[in-house]
Scaffold this motif. Sequence first.
Motif, PDB file in Angstrom:
ATOM      1  N   TYR A 139     -53.238  -8.186   6.533  1.00 28.44           N
ATOM      2  CA  TYR A 139     -51.923  -8.789   6.331  1.00 28.44           C
ATOM      3  C   TYR A 139     -51.925 -10.306   6.505  1.00 28.44           C
ATOM      4  O   TYR A 139     -50.905 -10.964   6.258  1.00 28.44           O
ATOM      5  CB  TYR A 139     -50.916  -8.203   7.329  1.00 28.44           C
ATOM      6  N   SER A 150     -45.496  -4.946   9.255  1.00 33.76           N
ATOM      7  CA  SER A 150     -45.080  -3.570   8.969  1.00 33.76           C
ATOM      8  C   SER A 150     -45.873  -3.065   7.771  1.00 33.76           C
ATOM      9  O   SER A 150     -46.649  -3.818   7.158  1.00 33.76           O
ATOM     10  CB  SER A 150     -43.581  -3.514   8.660  1.00 33.76           C
ATOM     11  N   GLU A 151     -45.671  -1.813   7.428  1.00 37.54           N
ATOM     12  CA  GLU A 151     -46.403  -1.228   6.301  1.00 37.54           C
ATOM     13  C   GLU A 151     -46.009  -1.854   4.965  1.00 37.54           C
ATOM     14  O   GLU A 151     -46.725  -1.667   3.968  1.00 37.54           O
ATOM     15  CB  GLU A 151     -46.176   0.284   6.258  1.00 37.54           C
ATOM     16  N   THR A 152     -44.903  -2.584   4.920  1.00 34.16           N
ATOM     17  CA  THR A 152     -44.477  -3.231   3.673  1.00 34.16           C
ATOM     18  C   THR A 152     -44.858  -4.710   3.622  1.00 34.16           C
ATOM     19  O   THR A 152     -44.561  -5.384   2.643  1.00 34.16           O
ATOM     20  CB  THR A 152     -42.954  -3.105   3.490  1.00 34.16           C
ATOM     21  N   THR A 153     -45.524  -5.219   4.657  1.00 35.98           N
ATOM     22  CA  THR A 153     -45.982  -6.606   4.643  1.00 35.98           C
ATOM     23  C   THR A 153     -47.006  -6.799   3.530  1.00 35.98           C
ATOM     24  O   THR A 153     -47.910  -5.971   3.346  1.00 35.98           O
ATOM     25  CB  THR A 153     -46.619  -6.975   5.996  1.00 35.98           C
ATOM     26  N   SER A 154     -46.878  -7.878   2.786  1.00 40.69           N
ATOM     27  CA  SER A 154     -47.826  -8.157   1.701  1.00 40.69           C
ATOM     28  C   SER A 154     -49.209  -8.463   2.260  1.00 40.69           C
ATOM     29  O   SER A 154     -49.339  -9.078   3.324  1.00 40.69           O
ATOM     30  CB  SER A 154     -47.345  -9.353   0.877  1.00 40.69           C
ATOM     31  N   GLU A 248     -49.343   7.968   2.400  1.00 43.86           N
ATOM     32  CA  GLU A 248     -48.665   6.974   3.237  1.00 43.86           C
ATOM     33  C   GLU A 248     -49.664   6.178   4.084  1.00 43.86           C
ATOM     34  O   GLU A 248     -50.756   6.650   4.393  1.00 43.86           O
ATOM     35  CB  GLU A 248     -47.662   7.649   4.164  1.00 43.86           C
ATOM     36  N   LYS A 319     -42.690   2.869  12.224  1.00 39.66           N
ATOM     37  CA  LYS A 319     -42.793   3.996  11.288  1.00 39.66           C
ATOM     38  C   LYS A 319     -43.572   5.148  11.917  1.00 39.66           C
ATOM     39  O   LYS A 319     -43.141   6.312  11.847  1.00 39.66           O
ATOM     40  CB  LYS A 319     -43.470   3.536   9.998  1.00 39.66           C
TER      41      LYS A 319
END
Length: 365
Positions: A139, A150-154, A248, A319
């Motif tokens: 990340y 988070s899991e959505t961090t680019s 996931e 999460k």
Amino acid sequence: MGQVILVTGGAGFIGVNFVHYWMKNYPDDRVIALDALTYAGNFASLAPVINSKNFRFVHGNILDQGLVEGLLREESVNTLVHFAAESHVDRSITGPDAFIETNIVGTHSLLKAAKKVWIDEGMFPQDHRFHHISTDEVYGTLGPDDPAFSETTSYAPNSPYSASKAASDHLVRSYLHTYGLQVTTSNCSNNYGPYHFPEKLIPLVITNILHNKSLPIYGDGQQIRDWLYVEDHARGIDLILKKGVVGECYNIGGINEWANIDIVTLICKLIDAKFASQPELKQKYPLALAAQAGDCKSLITYVTDRLGHDRRYAIDPAKANAELGYKPAESFNSGIEKTITWYLDNETWWAEILDKTYLDRNAKS
């Protein structure tokens, strides 16, 4: 007999702790540990389980697709947990080729083997799992006030190591969406605990103190990392295998941010206290002069910062907490106490590694 798990990198730091965790908690399962026994893999770390009837060690490389396919068939493996990786950032700066070969090509070799046996040959077309261990370093870096990863961090990798792990993450994802391979991925924060290779920060500080060597601190020492006790990591993977949704990614963190200099200072304080309260340590470690004097901090030395050194990592495990019930059991104080005690009690394990490393370096010089 329960399920059969193939653990790649099973003699490395995190892999071997996972093997011990799994054998302890699921004694009816069969565990096969595959490891190439490069510099960071240590067969001696497997001593507590090596004679178990449900354990098998295989000396081999994840790049050997035929070997992996044979193991999947022969042992009827339906779960593969992939730890094997080159992971030391400093080494990736001076020698990135090994990281590309192991982390990218090696992961792809495993994916091809799993797809061929489980899907193409129909051994376990749906009832299988390929779990891939990744890192928070994919990340990039955080500012002092930025929210945790988070899991959505680019993805924004900044070293050859993190770039190679990012590439492997994408390959794993592609094998789900293209071929239907049942995959999950976890991105963890910095692990610490027993069997940690002595070139990494925490074991390096401990073993250097015991040899009265300097404690090198990069730059100003204010680089911040989120520290995760390795057994908590193993529990997180366990939860992903049991409850995780195929496809996931889950962040497994310690919720435990520390600046490097503060960690080193804490270790110095704790070892000073142990030497003061346990006189036998002075006989066991006669070279540890600063520790004997209660002044381990005097060994701290600031050195030039490494190239591309990320300033801060932090994992948001919300999460995993919400979906899996994951929560680290160890505080940093309890985990670091266990870690220091383990190193003080297991000199033979790390002394052999240090001796071999010294000999290897001198042979090359």
